[in-house]
Design a protein around this motif. Structure first.
Motif, PDB file in Angstrom:
ATOM      1  N   TRP A  89       1.624   2.283  -7.410  1.00  0.00           N
ATOM      2  CA  TRP A  89       2.271   1.099  -6.477  1.00  0.00           C
ATOM      3  C   TRP A  89       1.283  -0.092  -6.730  1.00  0.00           C
ATOM      4  O   TRP A  89       0.212  -0.007  -6.754  1.00  0.00           O
ATOM      5  CB  TRP A  89       2.049   1.420  -5.251  1.00  0.00           C
ATOM      6  N   SER A  90       1.971  -1.074  -7.029  1.00  0.00           N
ATOM      7  CA  SER A  90       0.979  -2.605  -7.115  1.00  0.00           C
ATOM      8  C   SER A  90       0.383  -2.862  -5.743  1.00  0.00           C
ATOM      9  O   SER A  90       0.762  -2.474  -4.618  1.00  0.00           O
ATOM     10  CB  SER A  90       2.155  -3.744  -7.205  1.00  0.00           C
ATOM     11  N   LEU A  91      -0.545  -3.659  -6.073  1.00  0.00           N
ATOM     12  CA  LEU A  91      -1.333  -4.251  -4.812  1.00  0.00           C
ATOM     13  C   LEU A  91      -0.681  -5.046  -3.863  1.00  0.00           C
ATOM     14  O   LEU A  91      -0.883  -4.887  -2.560  1.00  0.00           O
ATOM     15  CB  LEU A  91      -2.569  -5.096  -5.393  1.00  0.00           C
ATOM     16  N   GLY A  92       0.300  -5.878  -4.180  1.00  0.00           N
ATOM     17  CA  GLY A  92       1.220  -6.455  -3.446  1.00  0.00           C
ATOM     18  C   GLY A  92       1.916  -5.670  -2.532  1.00  0.00           C
ATOM     19  O   GLY A  92       2.348  -6.330  -1.481  1.00  0.00           O
ATOM     20  N   ILE A  93       2.069  -4.422  -2.849  1.00  0.00           N
ATOM     21  CA  ILE A  93       2.870  -3.755  -1.721  1.00  0.00           C
ATOM     22  C   ILE A  93       2.222  -3.462  -0.457  1.00  0.00           C
ATOM     23  O   ILE A  93       2.896  -3.071   0.604  1.00  0.00           O
ATOM     24  CB  ILE A  93       3.361  -2.332  -2.299  1.00  0.00           C
ATOM     25  N   GLU A  94       0.850  -3.588  -0.274  1.00  0.00           N
ATOM     26  CA  GLU A  94       0.163  -3.670   0.726  1.00  0.00           C
ATOM     27  C   GLU A  94       0.864  -4.471   1.930  1.00  0.00           C
ATOM     28  O   GLU A  94       0.573  -4.142   2.981  1.00  0.00           O
ATOM     29  CB  GLU A  94      -1.310  -3.893   0.556  1.00  0.00           C
ATOM     30  N   ALA A  95       0.825  -5.752   1.445  1.00  0.00           N
ATOM     31  CA  ALA A  95       1.471  -6.625   2.479  1.00  0.00           C
ATOM     32  C   ALA A  95       2.701  -6.175   3.242  1.00  0.00           C
ATOM     33  O   ALA A  95       2.690  -6.520   4.477  1.00  0.00           O
ATOM     34  CB  ALA A  95       1.715  -7.954   1.930  1.00  0.00           C
ATOM     35  N   ASP A  96       3.796  -5.415   2.425  1.00  0.00           N
ATOM     36  CA  ASP A  96       4.899  -4.842   3.201  1.00  0.00           C
ATOM     37  C   ASP A  96       4.514  -3.865   4.068  1.00  0.00           C
ATOM     38  O   ASP A  96       5.211  -3.745   5.237  1.00  0.00           O
ATOM     39  CB  ASP A  96       5.682  -4.460   2.013  1.00  0.00           C
ATOM     40  N   ASP A  97       3.547  -3.181   3.944  1.00  0.00           N
ATOM     41  CA  ASP A  97       3.169  -2.190   4.530  1.00  0.00           C
ATOM     42  C   ASP A  97       2.353  -2.442   5.766  1.00  0.00           C
ATOM     43  O   ASP A  97       2.196  -1.965   6.902  1.00  0.00           O
ATOM     44  CB  ASP A  97       2.413  -1.014   4.060  1.00  0.00           C
ATOM     45  N   ARG A  98       1.681  -3.679   5.879  1.00  0.00           N
ATOM     46  CA  ARG A  98       1.165  -4.307   6.786  1.00  0.00           C
ATOM     47  C   ARG A  98      -0.244  -3.443   7.158  1.00  0.00           C
ATOM     48  O   ARG A  98      -0.763  -3.364   8.214  1.00  0.00           O
ATOM     49  CB  ARG A  98       1.829  -4.392   8.281  1.00  0.00           C
ATOM     50  N   ALA A  99      -0.819  -2.677   6.082  1.00  0.00           N
ATOM     51  CA  ALA A  99      -2.138  -2.210   6.298  1.00  0.00           C
ATOM     52  C   ALA A  99      -3.094  -2.281   5.141  1.00  0.00           C
ATOM     53  O   ALA A  99      -3.700  -1.346   4.845  1.00  0.00           O
ATOM     54  CB  ALA A  99      -1.673  -0.329   6.405  1.00  0.00           C
ATOM     55  N   GLY A 100      -3.039  -3.517   4.490  1.00  0.00           N
ATOM     56  CA  GLY A 100      -3.552  -3.597   3.249  1.00  0.00           C
ATOM     57  C   GLY A 100      -5.019  -4.193   3.595  1.00  0.00           C
ATOM     58  O   GLY A 100      -5.350  -4.406   4.700  1.00  0.00           O
ATOM     59  N   VAL A 101      -5.740  -4.514   2.613  1.00  0.00           N
ATOM     60  CA  VAL A 101      -7.084  -4.954   2.806  1.00  0.00           C
ATOM     61  C   VAL A 101      -7.226  -6.487   3.263  1.00  0.00           C
ATOM     62  O   VAL A 101      -6.409  -7.592   2.446  1.00  0.00           O
ATOM     63  CB  VAL A 101      -8.005  -4.906   1.521  1.00  0.00           C
ATOM     64  N   SER A 102      -7.960  -7.044   4.229  1.00  0.00           N
ATOM     65  CA  SER A 102      -8.173  -8.245   4.444  1.00  0.00           C
ATOM     66  C   SER A 102      -8.671  -9.205   3.666  1.00  0.00           C
ATOM     67  O   SER A 102      -8.385 -10.371   3.780  1.00  0.00           O
ATOM     68  CB  SER A 102      -8.146  -8.271   6.226  1.00  0.00           C
ATOM     69  N   ASP A 103      -9.921  -8.660   3.307  1.00  0.00           N
ATOM     70  CA  ASP A 103     -10.740  -9.762   2.417  1.00  0.00           C
ATOM     71  C   ASP A 103     -11.666  -9.074   1.659  1.00  0.00           C
ATOM     72  O   ASP A 103     -11.648  -7.574   1.625  1.00  0.00           O
ATOM     73  CB  ASP A 103     -11.663 -10.598   3.339  1.00  0.00           C
ATOM     74  N   SER A 104     -12.234  -9.379   0.900  1.00  0.00           N
ATOM     75  CA  SER A 104     -13.031  -8.770  -0.225  1.00  0.00           C
ATOM     76  C   SER A 104     -14.304  -8.248   0.106  1.00  0.00           C
ATOM     77  O   SER A 104     -14.714  -7.161  -0.367  1.00  0.00           O
ATOM     78  CB  SER A 104     -13.430  -9.802  -1.435  1.00  0.00           C
ATOM     79  N   ARG A 105     -14.901  -8.499   1.553  1.00  0.00           N
ATOM     80  CA  ARG A 105     -16.138  -7.927   1.944  1.00  0.00           C
ATOM     81  C   ARG A 105     -15.509  -6.650   2.562  1.00  0.00           C
ATOM     82  O   ARG A 105     -16.267  -5.658   2.474  1.00  0.00           O
ATOM     83  CB  ARG A 105     -16.529  -8.766   3.125  1.00  0.00           C
ATOM     84  N   GLU A 106     -14.434  -6.492   2.957  1.00  0.00           N
ATOM     85  CA  GLU A 106     -13.839  -5.082   3.472  1.00  0.00           C
ATOM     86  C   GLU A 106     -13.701  -4.019   2.250  1.00  0.00           C
ATOM     87  O   GLU A 106     -14.179  -2.959   2.258  1.00  0.00           O
ATOM     88  CB  GLU A 106     -12.556  -5.323   4.284  1.00  0.00           C
ATOM     89  N   ARG A 107     -13.264  -4.722   1.208  1.00  0.00           N
ATOM     90  CA  ARG A 107     -13.250  -3.795   0.043  1.00  0.00           C
ATOM     91  C   ARG A 107     -14.627  -3.344  -0.371  1.00  0.00           C
ATOM     92  O   ARG A 107     -14.708  -2.316  -0.683  1.00  0.00           O
ATOM     93  CB  ARG A 107     -12.331  -4.700  -1.383  1.00  0.00           C
ATOM     94  N   ASP A 108     -15.337  -4.189  -0.709  1.00  0.00           N
ATOM     95  CA  ASP A 108     -16.892  -3.897  -0.903  1.00  0.00           C
ATOM     96  C   ASP A 108     -17.599  -2.847   0.036  1.00  0.00           C
ATOM     97  O   ASP A 108     -18.274  -1.871  -0.515  1.00  0.00           O
ATOM     98  CB  ASP A 108     -17.744  -5.083  -0.826  1.00  0.00           C
TER      99      ASP A 108
END
Length: 225
Positions: A89-108
């Motif tokens: 699933w593409s990264l863009g689908i996170e926005a549709d789910d409303r549960a994606g990553v908010s910023d790069s710090r959270e990813r790190d």
């Protein structure tokens, strides 16, 4: 692309441990391979998720969120009769789910939320357990396509320089490995595919590679520390 099912591919590949000084295997002449393309460099960064008791790993299933490369996104990988099936699933689908990553710090920091539809996709394995970050794998990858005489891709050769981190223990390890994965112009029959992979493996071994002691980068990262 279906939000529920994503897109699916079957990966048929072999992995090899290799030293830092090993040279590129001489694949030309193995089966139909006539050309080794110049390598393309990819910087890949993946966080893997599982339950605290590793229910997915015990079932030989992997869930990751990867950035970089042509297939960046969320992936679920499972064993099938020949190889591994990867749902994407593409990264863009996170926005549709409303549960994606908010910023790069959270990813790190490994605090990305798993989209709910992926939790539901894995519910038969994890039940009500929470999915949490368990490992991070960063990979400096050099990919070369192995082409037949007509220019069709038979396989891909990946030279990977990997840093794996166990996000539970904090342990970290770096290593180099090679992957050889079959592509669209690989033989049609399973027997012929196996023969091709066996031939490629002989070249890899001659160049200094050895069949990997780990089934995946995730497995090795979890052993770190």
């Amino acid at each position: 692309m279906s939000k529920r099912h994503g897109t699916s591919t079957i990966e048929i590949e072999r992995k090899y441990d290799v030293t830092e000084t090993a040279g590129v295997p001489a694949f030309v002449g193995v089966g139909p391979i006539a050309v080794i393309e110049a390598p393309e460099v990819r910087e890949l960064d993946a966080v893997y998720y599982d339950t605290t008791d590793l229910k997915l790993a015990h079932a030989r299933v992997a869930l990751r969120r990867r950035e970089g490369g042509p297939d960046a996104g969320w992936h679920i990988k499972r064993d099938v009769e020949e190889g591994r099936m990867e749902q994407h699933w593409s990264l863009g689908i996170e926005a549709d789910d409303r549960a994606g990553v908010s910023d790069s710090r959270e990813r790190d920091e490994g605090r990305a939320s798993v989209p709910q539809f992926l939790v539901e996709e894995l519910a038969d394995l994890i039940g009500e357990a929470e999915l949490v970050p368990i490992a991070r794998v960063r990979n400096h990858r050099m990919v070369s396509r192995l082409l037949d005489a007509a220019g069709y891709p038979v396989a891909e050769y990946c030279d990977d320089h990997v840093t794996g981190e166990n996000l539970v223990t904090g342990g970290r390890e770096t290593w180099r490995e090679w992957e050889v994965e079959l592509s669209a112009a690989a033989p049609d029959s399973r027997r012929a595919r196996t023969e091709l992979l066996d031939g490629l493996e002989q070249v890899v071994i001659s160049a200094g590679g050895h069949p990997s002691q780990s089934s995946s980068k995730l497995e090795r990262a979890l052993r770190a520390g």
